[in-house]
Design a protein around this motif. Structure first.
Motif, PDB file in Angstrom:
ATOM      1  N   VAL A   1     -28.227 -25.486  -8.878  1.00 51.33           N
ATOM      2  CA  VAL A   1     -27.153 -26.186  -8.170  1.00 51.33           C
ATOM      3  C   VAL A   1     -26.737 -27.416  -8.966  1.00 51.33           C
ATOM      4  N   TRP A   2     -27.717 -28.182  -9.434  1.00 49.41           N
ATOM      5  CA  TRP A   2     -27.425 -29.415 -10.180  1.00 49.41           C
ATOM      6  C   TRP A   2     -26.561 -29.104 -11.401  1.00 49.41           C
ATOM      7  N   LYS A   3     -26.964 -28.091 -12.155  1.00 47.85           N
ATOM      8  CA  LYS A   3     -26.224 -27.720 -13.372  1.00 47.85           C
ATOM      9  C   LYS A   3     -24.803 -27.273 -13.038  1.00 47.85           C
ATOM     10  N   ALA A   4     -24.648 -26.491 -11.970  1.00 46.16           N
ATOM     11  CA  ALA A   4     -23.323 -25.996 -11.588  1.00 46.16           C
ATOM     12  C   ALA A   4     -22.422 -27.150 -11.161  1.00 46.16           C
ATOM     13  N   LEU A   5     -22.966 -28.097 -10.397  1.00 50.82           N
ATOM     14  CA  LEU A   5     -22.175 -29.247  -9.958  1.00 50.82           C
ATOM     15  C   LEU A   5     -21.800 -30.124 -11.147  1.00 50.82           C
TER      16      LEU A   5
ATOM     17  N   GLU B   1     -17.824 -24.484  -4.971  1.00 55.80           N
ATOM     18  CA  GLU B   1     -16.958 -25.273  -4.095  1.00 55.80           C
ATOM     19  C   GLU B   1     -17.693 -25.656  -2.815  1.00 55.80           C
ATOM     20  N   GLN B   2     -18.423 -24.713  -2.239  1.00 58.80           N
ATOM     21  CA  GLN B   2     -19.211 -25.003  -1.033  1.00 58.80           C
ATOM     22  C   GLN B   2     -20.280 -26.044  -1.345  1.00 58.80           C
ATOM     23  N   ALA B   3     -20.928 -25.890  -2.486  1.00 58.48           N
ATOM     24  CA  ALA B   3     -21.977 -26.823  -2.883  1.00 58.48           C
ATOM     25  C   ALA B   3     -21.417 -28.226  -3.072  1.00 58.48           C
ATOM     26  N   LYS B   4     -20.211 -28.321  -3.645  1.00 55.38           N
ATOM     27  CA  LYS B   4     -19.574 -29.628  -3.830  1.00 55.38           C
ATOM     28  C   LYS B   4     -19.365 -30.317  -2.482  1.00 55.38           C
ATOM     29  N   GLU B   5     -18.913 -29.561  -1.490  1.00 56.65           N
ATOM     30  CA  GLU B   5     -18.702 -30.125  -0.158  1.00 56.65           C
ATOM     31  C   GLU B   5     -20.023 -30.582   0.465  1.00 56.65           C
ATOM     32  N   LEU B   6     -21.037 -29.756   0.364  1.00 49.57           N
ATOM     33  CA  LEU B   6     -22.342 -30.104   0.935  1.00 49.57           C
ATOM     34  C   LEU B   6     -22.942 -31.316   0.238  1.00 49.57           C
ATOM     35  N   TYR B   7     -22.799 -31.371  -1.076  1.00 50.19           N
ATOM     36  CA  TYR B   7     -23.327 -32.493  -1.849  1.00 50.19           C
ATOM     37  C   TYR B   7     -22.608 -33.781  -1.455  1.00 50.19           C
ATOM     38  N   ALA B   8     -21.304 -33.699  -1.252  1.00 49.57           N
ATOM     39  CA  ALA B   8     -20.523 -34.863  -0.838  1.00 49.57           C
ATOM     40  C   ALA B   8     -20.938 -35.336   0.560  1.00 49.57           C
ATOM     41  N   GLN B   9     -21.435 -34.411   1.373  1.00 44.24           N
ATOM     42  CA  GLN B   9     -21.900 -34.757   2.718  1.00 44.24           C
ATOM     43  C   GLN B   9     -23.296 -35.381   2.692  1.00 44.24           C
ATOM     44  N   GLY B  10     -23.936 -35.371   1.515  1.00 42.67           N
ATOM     45  CA  GLY B  10     -25.239 -36.023   1.393  1.00 42.67           C
ATOM     46  C   GLY B  10     -26.428 -35.105   1.210  1.00 42.67           C
ATOM     47  N   LEU B  11     -26.211 -33.785   1.206  1.00 45.92           N
ATOM     48  CA  LEU B  11     -27.337 -32.886   0.986  1.00 45.92           C
ATOM     49  C   LEU B  11     -27.805 -32.978  -0.455  1.00 45.92           C
TER      50      LEU B  11
ATOM     51  N   GLY C   1     -17.944 -31.124 -12.893  1.00 46.76           N
ATOM     52  CA  GLY C   1     -17.435 -32.493 -12.987  1.00 46.76           C
ATOM     53  C   GLY C   1     -17.834 -33.408 -11.859  1.00 46.76           C
ATOM     54  N   VAL C   2     -18.818 -32.990 -11.058  1.00 46.82           N
ATOM     55  CA  VAL C   2     -19.276 -33.820  -9.953  1.00 46.82           C
ATOM     56  C   VAL C   2     -20.134 -34.956 -10.489  1.00 46.82           C
ATOM     57  N   ARG C   3     -19.885 -36.166  -9.996  1.00 50.11           N
ATOM     58  CA  ARG C   3     -20.731 -37.299 -10.384  1.00 50.11           C
ATOM     59  C   ARG C   3     -22.026 -37.202  -9.584  1.00 50.11           C
ATOM     60  N   MET C   4     -23.124 -37.035 -10.301  1.00 53.50           N
ATOM     61  CA  MET C   4     -24.405 -36.791  -9.662  1.00 53.50           C
ATOM     62  C   MET C   4     -25.082 -38.092  -9.243  1.00 53.50           C
TER      63      MET C   4
END
Length: 52
Positions: free
Chosen positions: A36-40, A10-20, A44-47
């Protein structure tokens, strides 16, 4: 292999959405960018494509 716990995902999803990048997030959590990539992806995160 290190697994990412649901709270970290969940934290990673937020950080990824912020552009990290997955590598930047991995450094924060002490795991590889590919972990991280595999977990996101599983969550269901669009990479984004690779940075150029």
């Amino acid at each position: 292999m290190v697994k990412m716990m649901p709270t970290r995902v969940e934290q990673a999803k937020e950080l990824y959405a912020q552009g990290l990048s997955t590598n930047e997030i991995g450094k924060r959590f002490g795991v590889s960018g590919s972990t991280v990539w595999k977990a996101l992806k599983r969550a269901g995160v669009r990479m984004r494509g690779p940075a150029s």
